[in-house]
Structures are given as C-alpha cells and as structure tokens.
Design an enzyme around this catalytic site. Structure first.
Site, mmCIF file in Angstrom:
data_model
loop_
_atom_site.group_PDB
_atom_site.id
_atom_site.type_symbol
_atom_site.label_atom_id
_atom_site.label_comp_id
_atom_site.label_asym_id
_atom_site.label_seq_id
_atom_site.Cartn_x
_atom_site.Cartn_y
_atom_site.Cartn_z
ATOM 1 N N LYS A 146 46.414 37.514 53.322
ATOM 2 C CA LYS A 146 46.883 36.569 52.316
ATOM 3 C C LYS A 146 48.344 36.207 52.587
ATOM 4 O O LYS A 146 49.123 37.054 53.045
ATOM 5 C CB LYS A 146 46.728 37.243 50.950
ATOM 6 C CG LYS A 146 46.933 36.399 49.722
ATOM 7 C CD LYS A 146 46.634 37.265 48.496
ATOM 8 C CE LYS A 146 46.813 36.560 47.178
ATOM 9 N NZ LYS A 146 46.518 37.471 46.038
ATOM 10 N N SER A 227 43.535 35.550 42.877
ATOM 11 C CA SER A 227 44.300 34.571 43.643
ATOM 12 C C SER A 227 44.093 34.642 45.153
ATOM 13 O O SER A 227 44.604 33.806 45.900
ATOM 14 C CB SER A 227 45.789 34.750 43.344
ATOM 15 O OG SER A 227 46.219 36.060 43.715
ATOM 16 N N SER A 251 42.584 39.956 41.496
ATOM 17 C CA SER A 251 42.724 39.033 42.620
ATOM 18 C C SER A 251 42.056 39.475 43.914
ATOM 19 O O SER A 251 42.069 38.735 44.898
ATOM 20 C CB SER A 251 44.200 38.746 42.884
ATOM 21 O OG SER A 251 44.743 37.989 41.827
#
Length: 611
Positions: A146, A227, A251
């Site tokens: 990420k 996320s 997330s």
C-alpha cells in the site's frame, strides 16, 4: 495513474538478459513489410482487449499461461515448484504480472507505481536460485505494498496525496526490509483511499488524487473495501501474488472480504509500523520512528492479503518480528512461536476438535438475511466436518459498545460520551504522529497537518480541500479539520476514551465472549461484512482473519466469514482458518473463493456505490 519503469531502462535490461519473454497473444501473426510481428495485432481478443458485450455479464479478462505455467489463481508453492524445476524464472514471472497489469489496470486502477528496479531484482534472485541459494518460500515471489508504507528506493510514498510527491523516506519500513530479506520481490505500490480514509467522512472508497479510483474486479461500480482498496483488488484480479495492507479499523479485513480474499489482520505489535506512517502514544510505549503513514499507534497494524491462507501465512512469517523503532513490537517477546506460523497450517480433519462461538446478538443480527442464510449454510458444513458451534456466545456489553447502525468509530460520541469514543483517540493520535512522520522526511517542506490542510485548499481542484468541490471528497477534509482542532492534546477525555475502548473490548468484551462454560473457544465466527466486527477487534488491538464465503446475488460482490481471537492467538487463527479453507476447497460448496466477473467493467462512476 500508473508509473512504469523508464522505457530506456526496460529496453536495456531486456537486451542484456537472455530470458523467454512471455506473450499474451497466442496467435499474434501480424507483421508486414518486414515489421516486427508485435507491431500488428491480428487477434486482439480476448487477452489484449476485452470482448465488448453486455457490461453486466462479466468474465472479460482471461489470463493466459506464463511460459507454460498456469498463473491464474496459482499459489506460492506451485510457483516455487515451477521455478525450482526450471520451467519458470522470477524474471519471467514478474513480466507475466506486468502484462497482466497492462491488460487490466486501465479498468481497475490498482497500481499506484511500479518499482523501476523490479527486473534487476528479479534477475538477482534468479541468480541466487541458480547458485543453489533459496531464501525460503517467498524467494522470487512478487508482491505489492500500500502506498502509505515507506520505502527507501526510487518509489514515492504519498498515501495517495500529491502533497508528499517528491519526498524521500529515511528508510524502508521494517516489514518491507524483512520481506526483501526473505526473497520477496517488491513489484510496486498499490492505490488506496487517500490518507487511508483519515481525511474525510464522506468520500469515495479507494479514491486518491494521485492514484485515481481503485475498483474491485467483481463489480467496478461498487465500494471495493478500504482503505487498502488497491491491495485487495490487485490480488483478486491476479495482478500479483500477495499484497500488504494497513489497518486502523477495517482496512485489511474489508478489502479482503469484498474481494474474496484471505485477509490477515495481526495483533497490534506483531508487525512493525516503523518505516510506515503510524500514530500515537501508548502511555510508556511509543512509536519513535513511524515508517507507515499513521492513524493511531494503538490500533495501526500491517498485514497481508492473499488468495489462500497458506500464502497469507507465508507473507506473515516473512514480515513479523521485534523492531527497536516500534516499541509496541517488544510486547511480542515470548508470545510468538519459534519457527513461525506456517507450522500451524492444517486441514479439515482438525475441525473435529474445534469449538467455535457465534455471537449472534452482538454481530450476526446486523448482517442482511440473504448473507446470513449463505453463511449459516457454511456453518452447517463446518459442523458436519466435526466442529462444535455454539450460538449466543455474546460480548456481555455488546449493547453498549456495538453500534446498532453499522460501522461508526465515533459511536461513543453518538451515545453522548466523547470519553468513550475510538475517534476521540484516533484524531489526537493522528495530529501528533503525522508530525513525527513528516519530521523525518527529506526533500519536502510539508511538516505538519496544518501544511497538509492548506495544500488541499490551495489545490482544491485535485485534492478537494473544501466540501462540495470534488466528487470523491464530498465533505472536503473534515477528518483532518477534526484532528487539527485537537492540536494533539492528550487530555483527560483522551485518556478516558483510550482506557474505555481498550478495557470494554478486551477484558469486558471479546475475552469473555471467547470463554464458554469455563472453556476457551477456538474462535468466534462472525460475518466479516458487518463492520462492527472488525471495529471491536480494532479497538482491542486483537487479530482477525477473514475467509471468502460467497457472493451477493444482487451486486456480485463477495463477502467473508471472519475468525476472531485474543491478542497473540495467531496460531489458533492459522489452524482453524486453514482447516475451514481446506473444507471449502475439498467440497462442492459454492461458499468459497470464486473468480471475479468484472461487472460493469467500462463504468467509471465517482463516487463508487456504498452497497
């Protein structure tokens, strides 16, 4: 919004490397007047271009063989066999994934940036293998991280925001350092919800100014979970073998279960947040040098998303451990198994010894009826395999701490008690720890949350710093403003909220639910799509694993069955998650991972639909 390696570097590398370059076209016959055949595409379908048709039919992005090896849905073990047998090299493998990215990323937008050095890294790992050196099961296996996980290489670390473009991290995140040492090949960075959903309350999940709108390959119009949206969608689309996500509150679990993946959210402190932006203080514990862009040091954790439990555990084994820069990791001393977690992988036969709890009133009642029906059919299958499942193993205080209206990290304030709210803690932590993270960056003038807020206003057209301007940032940056208002002051309300959230979810909540008639339960089984499940685990800092468990008939979106346990009980989660997965895969049940259908693959709606 994809950065590829410099073309000149790619051409030079290919010219100096004697590998068979895989091709997506089995019948690429073109070529006239002496032109290279690759310049004329005689057969563009189905690999180079999806066949146009009814956009709701899906199934439009088939994946070809990779040098004779079936890469679609391949496992790490299968790829290691192929590489050890000489049928495939890491260099060939990573080029196949590159072609898969070219095939799909204009549609799902999961790649923030590719590692400019990935081909050289693959070549080095191939040389090591040829010399008889293997670093373990991750040797030569490509992965993504990420874009809030820092790397000290040629890639950016921006949390999806233009404000950090060009900044230079002081070091690799510890989890990245460990995975590199384990032989894993960092292919690039995945898109995400900008600032990991910290910046505003009304937003398009998976959108960032720098990365665009990440979309699930199951249904490109719908919230793909976040996320860590790009991390989940990339693995689901077979763009990469595994990916790292970060979680403060949902997330990892949310994008995993909404992309039919295994998501492993570890105990806070099992994986370091140093080198990635992380938040906050914990009384005498601290995160001295965050390297993951933070939200709350009390809840932030880093974990893998993969297509199988074994692959997720291989990744976890490669990334956990004590890190002097993150004092939270010191708590794992004496609580982690010698030899790692893969030793606890098992099969369906183990289920005869399992005793699971179903906290129906605490969590299950919040799932819709159709999802309940499908998940309960899977529960029946688990019982038929020999497991005992006890209904009604509730959190004694669920009526106080579990929101009846869905995920709500300010539920304490909703009830009238800011000193019992998770968000009271998070917004203070964020203010302090983003300042700490920014203070170590090179080549940037951005040093505080105030600087970020002003940048978003000055660049309102792209960053949506004011409400009602940008379709992806409907509320502007109200999350940042709420954090800014606290000035990072850890007052009495802050400490009361921290104590309440931890005690009510730990000793007074999950700990008691995991004991039945004086005996410890193997795990709590819960619907992963119910956000209150991972919210309670987040406040406690406890681990969760989610397994693919079916898809919605109305949207085509997957949902998961999650297993919850106490801190440092990852061995239990590995054991029982792998046993349930083996049961799923060895039976004809439809309630397991299925391939994406790519519904509405040409639709580009922003915001995505929250259904």
């Amino acid at each position: 919004m994809l950065r590829f390696p410099c073309a000149a570097v790619l051409v030079f590398w290919l010219a100096s490397t004697t590998i068979a370059i895989p091709s997506f076209s089995a019948k690429n016959k073109g070529g006239t007047n002496g032109l290279n055949p690759s310049q004329i595409l005689e057969d563009p379908y189905p690999y180079e271009f999806p066949v146009l048709g009814n956009a709701t039919e899906g199934g439009r992005f088939p994946m070809p063989m990779c040098n004779g090896v079936n890469l679609e849905e391949a496992t790490i073990d299968q790829l290691q066999v192929a590489m050890n047998d000489g049928r495939l090299t890491s260099s060939q493998l990573v080029l196949c994934y590159l072609q898969r990215i070219w095939q799909t990323d204009e549609y799902i937008d999961v790649i923030m940036e590719l590692n400019p050095d990935f081909l050289e890294i693959a070549d080095t790992l191939d040389e090591e293998r040829a010399a008889g050196k293997s670093r373990g099961p991750l040797h030569g296996i490509p992965f993504l991280i990420k874009d809030n996980i820092a790397t000290r290489d040629k890639m950016e670390t921006t949390a999806g925001s233009w404000v950090l473009l060009g900044s230079v991290a002081p070091r690799d995140a510890h989890v990245v350092k460990l995975l590199r040492e384990a032989g894993a090949l960092l292919l690039g960075k995945a898109t995400l919800s900008e600032w990991a959903d910290m910046r505003n309350s009304n937003y398009s999940e998976g959108y960032s100014a720098r990365g665009g709108q990440a979309r699930s390959p199951y249904n490109l119009t719908v919230n793909g979970g976040g996320s860590s949206t790009g991390s989940g969608a990339a693995v689901a689309a077979n763009v990469v073998m595994f990916a790292l996500g970060t979680e403060t509150d949902g997330s990892i679990i949310s994008p995993a279960e909404r992309n039919a993946l295994v998501g492993f959210k570890p105990t806070v402190g099992l994986t370091s947040r140093a080198g990635y932006t992380s938040l906050g203080h914990h009384f005498h514990r601290s995160l001295t040098s965050p390297s993951v862009i933070p939200e709350s040091s009390h809840q932030d954790t880093v974990g893998p998303l993969a297509r199988t439990v074994r692959d997720a555990v291989y990744a976890l084994d490669g990334m956990y451990g004590i890190d002097p820069r993150d004092n939270y990791t010191l708590a794992q001393k004496g609580k982690t198994p010698a030899g790692g977690y893969a030793q606890f992988l098992t099969n369906k036969d183990a289920l005869k010894d399992a005793v699971f709890g179903l906290p129906w009133k605490s969590f299950w009642v919040h799932a819709d009826e159709a999802m309940q029906t499908k998940l309960l059919e899977l529960i029946v299958l688990i019982e038929e395999a020999g497991a005992t499942v006890i209904n009604g193993t509730e959190l004694p205080n669920y009526e106080i701490i579990v929101s009846p209206d869905g995920w709500n990290w300010d539920y304490g304030t909703t009830r009238g008690f800011a000193n019992e709210s998770e968000y009271t803690v998070v917004k203070v932590d964020f203010y302090n720890n983003i300042k700490r993270y920014l203070s170590e960056l090179e080549n940037t003038s951005i040093r505080s949350l105030e600087d970020i807020v002003q940048y978003n206003i000055d660049n309102v057209g792209t960053e949506g710093g004011l409400p009602g301007i940008h379709p992806a940032f409907g509320s502007g940056q109200d999350g940042f403003l709420a954090s800014l208002e606290t000035k990072g002051i850890m007052d009495e309300t802050y400490y009361q909220a921290l104590a309440f959230c931890q005690q009510s979810t730990r000793e007074e909540g999950l700990d008691k639910a995991l004991i039945h008639n004086g005996k410890k339960l193997s795990a709590l089984l819960v619907p992963a799509d119910v956000g209150q499940t991972y919210q309670i685990a987040a406040q406690a800092g406890y681990p969760v694993v989610t397994l693919p468990a079916g898809t919605s008939k109305s949207t085509g979106m997957p949902f998961g069955l999650a297993l919850m346990q106490k801190a440092w009980e990852e061995p239990e989660l590995v054991k029982w998650a792998s046993a349930i997965e083996d049961l799923q895969l060895s039976s004809d049940t439809p309630y397991k991972r299925t391939l994406p259908r790519w519904y509405e693959y040409r639709t580009k709606n922003i915001p995505v639909l929250n259904i």
